[in-house]
Scaffold this motif. Structure first.
Motif, short mmCIF file in Angstrom:
data_model
loop_
_atom_site.label_atom_id
_atom_site.label_comp_id
_atom_site.label_asym_id
_atom_site.label_seq_id
_atom_site.Cartn_x
_atom_site.Cartn_y
_atom_site.Cartn_z
N SER A 1 0.79 -1.02 -0.05
CA SER A 1 -0.12 0.57 0.42
C SER A 1 0.78 1.85 0.00
O SER A 1 0.69 2.06 -0.63
N VAL B 1 -4.34 0.43 -5.56
CA VAL B 1 -4.65 -0.53 -4.55
C VAL B 1 -2.62 -1.55 -4.36
O VAL B 1 -2.97 -1.35 -5.11
N SER C 1 -1.00 -4.66 -3.86
CA SER C 1 -1.31 -6.93 -3.54
C SER C 1 -0.89 -7.34 -3.03
O SER C 1 -2.29 -8.20 -2.96
N SER D 1 -7.53 -5.97 -3.43
CA SER D 1 -7.30 -6.04 -4.80
C SER D 1 -8.27 -6.54 -5.89
O SER D 1 -8.54 -6.29 -6.66
N ILE E 1 -3.68 -2.02 -9.51
CA ILE E 1 -2.58 -2.88 -8.38
C ILE E 1 -1.38 -3.05 -8.40
O ILE E 1 -0.88 -3.47 -9.25
#
Length: 156
Positions: A20, A111, A113, A128, A141
């Motif tokens: 993140s 987002v 992974s 995700s 992602i």
């Protein structure tokens, strides 16, 4: 890409995980490229949302402390000046629902992974994955190690 308030928004989920953090850095660079702004979103759920018995109010949760920690996390990842340019939202709710709601009309939803999911992820699917399946905007992602053209490699 839909505009909200005539500015393009890039929404990014932040949950203290290395991926993140990489997603947050990616979102900031992407927003610069498209002339948009970044909305960093962290979701929190009360303990009873997980299906086990808990008090009606979580005595350990203090929203002010959580918000301060979230703001500090964004500062640590981006540095003071870049963090000041990012809108920060701590929202009560399931991460998937919160991110999908916040990303309505966004230029992109970014987002990591792998977040802080744990056992629950194996039952419901990753945040995700759910965002990629259900978002109304493009979803990016990002892994914890990300190559960013002309900016080097980020690794955590």
């Amino acid at each position: 890409m839909e505009k909200r308030d005539s500015v393009l928004h890039v929404v990014v989920g932040v949950d203290a995980s290395p991926s993140s953090h990489a997603a947050l850095r990616w979102a900031v660079q992407y927003a610069e490229l498209i002339g948009g702004d970044v909305v960093a979103v962290a979701a929190w759920e009360p303990p009873w949302a997980y299906g086990w018995s808990a008090p009606a109010v979580d005595p350990t949760f203090d929203r002010t402390i959580a918000e301060r920690g979230f703001v500090n996390q964004v500062r640590q990842v981006l540095g003071e000046s870049d963090a000041a340019q990012v809108r920060k939202r701590l929202v009560k709710g399931h991460p998937v629902e919160v991110l999908l709601s916040e990303a309505k009309g966004a230029a992109a939803l970014v987002v990591g992974s792998r977040g802080m999911g744990g056992f629950r992820r194996t039952l419901l699917g990753s945040v995700s994955q759910q965002c990629a399946l259900h978002a109304t905007c493009p979803v990016v992602i990002v892994r914890a190690t990300v190559e960013v053209p002309d900016s080097g490699t980020y690794a955590e």
